[in-house]
Design an enzyme around this catalytic site. Structure first.
Site, PDB file in Angstrom:
ATOM      1  N   GLU A  80       0.778  -1.108  -0.002  1.00 28.05           N
ATOM      2  CA  GLU A  80       0.087   0.086   0.022  1.00 28.05           C
ATOM      3  C   GLU A  80       0.581   1.300   0.047  1.00 28.05           C
ATOM      4  O   GLU A  80       0.557   2.109  -0.611  1.00 28.05           O
ATOM      5  CB  GLU A  80      -1.131   0.040   1.253  1.00 28.05           C
ATOM      6  CG  GLU A  80      -1.883  -0.998   1.173  1.00 28.05           C
ATOM      7  CD  GLU A  80      -2.965  -1.157   2.208  1.00 28.05           C
ATOM      8  OE1 GLU A  80      -3.993  -1.119   2.043  1.00 28.05           O
ATOM      9  OE2 GLU A  80      -2.353  -1.613   3.279  1.00 28.05           O
TER      10      GLU A  80
ATOM     11  N   GLU B 219      -3.611  -9.339   3.749  1.00 29.59           N
ATOM     12  CA  GLU B 219      -4.372  -9.025   5.086  1.00 29.59           C
ATOM     13  C   GLU B 219      -5.555 -10.226   5.304  1.00 29.59           C
ATOM     14  O   GLU B 219      -5.974 -10.315   6.384  1.00 29.59           O
ATOM     15  CB  GLU B 219      -5.241  -7.705   4.993  1.00 29.59           C
ATOM     16  CG  GLU B 219      -4.000  -6.587   5.436  1.00 29.59           C
ATOM     17  CD  GLU B 219      -3.108  -6.068   3.926  1.00 29.59           C
ATOM     18  OE1 GLU B 219      -2.499  -5.159   4.312  1.00 29.59           O
ATOM     19  OE2 GLU B 219      -3.334  -6.871   3.115  1.00 29.59           O
TER      20      GLU B 219
END
Length: 257
Positions: A111, A131
């Site tokens: 990210e 995640e």
């Protein structure tokens, strides 16, 4: 010891920000987020700095959020009000930012690089948003930015499987600009930064802005933003310098004004 090293070089017009928590796989904690934000603040405030490189102390670029902090309920401490996660992912900037990736850039690490403008990665780099494997979601921009950088179906695969992918595959998909030998990502990113800094800095910043704002806009908006950028750059001293240097057959001397 500082967890983020900031090295501005006004003569070369390049700043390097290094996440330096190798014992924690360069995971983001509160201090990392705050120091990255402070470094970006300084870059944005200094006219002599034109390009920034963000890297991590090998052998890892960034493993994402410090899960020990997450387990303690300190998720908000990994975000800053201005920059979001890592002090960066929601940060408004005007100057190009290059990610130099040696080793894994997973979860929040991916990210972070999605918030950068360009990516140079070594052959040891890996990418992914795993995640879901920890019953988490990629809340730092990965779930909407990844599909803007690589084909949507592949981005969906990354999001739902949590798998990791090598630098060569990321380059094939367009996520990575250049793949280097192991340990050479920072060197490659510096060379790319130098290719940018030979150009007029205001023109570079305006071109970056129009690319970001116009690529997903309709054409009328894209034309409007391009015209405005042209008007702004034509009022700079560097606009005159660029034309004069061309006529005089010499390298331009940019001032950023």
């Amino acid at each position: 010891m500082p967890v983020v090293r900031y090295e501005p070089d006004a003569e070369r017009h390049i700043a390097v920000i290094t996440i330096d928590r190798p014992e924690a796989r360069n995971a983001v904690n509160q201090e990392v987020a705050e120091r990255i934000e402070e470094a970006i603040d300084d870059v944005e405030a200094r006219d002599e700095l034109w390009v920034t490189i963000l890297t991590g102390t090998p052998p890892v670029f960034c493993s994402g959020a410090d899960l020990k902090e997450v387990a303690r309920g300190n998720v908000k401490s990994l975000w800053t009000e201005k920059g979001g996660f890592a002090g960066l992912v929601r940060r408004e900037r005007t100057k190009p930012l290059i990610a130099a990736v040696d080793g894994p850039a997973l979860a929040g690490g991916t990210e972070i690089l999605l918030a950068c403008d360009l990516v140079v990665a070594s052959e040891t780099a890996t990418f992914g948003i795993p995640e879901v494997r920890r019953s988490l979601v990629a809340a730092g921009g990965g779930l909407f930015r990844l599909g803007r950088r690589i084909p949507f179906a592949i981005a969906m695969e990354w999001a739902l499987t949590g798998d990791s992918y090598p630098a060569t595959r990321a380059a094939e998909l367009g996520l990575v600009n250049e793949v280097t030998a192991e340990g050479k990502a920072l060197e490659g990113a510096t060379a790319l930064a130098e290719r940018i800094t030979v150009n007029a800095p205001v023109a570079v910043q305006l071109s970056r802005s129009v690319m970001l704002e116009g690529t997903w806009a309709d054409e009328s908006e894209g034309w409007a933003r391009s015209r405005e950028a042209g008007r702004v750059v034509s009022r700079t001293n560097d606009f005159t310098e660029g034309l004069t240097a061309f006529a005089e057959k010499r390298p331009p001397r940019w001032t950023g004004s």
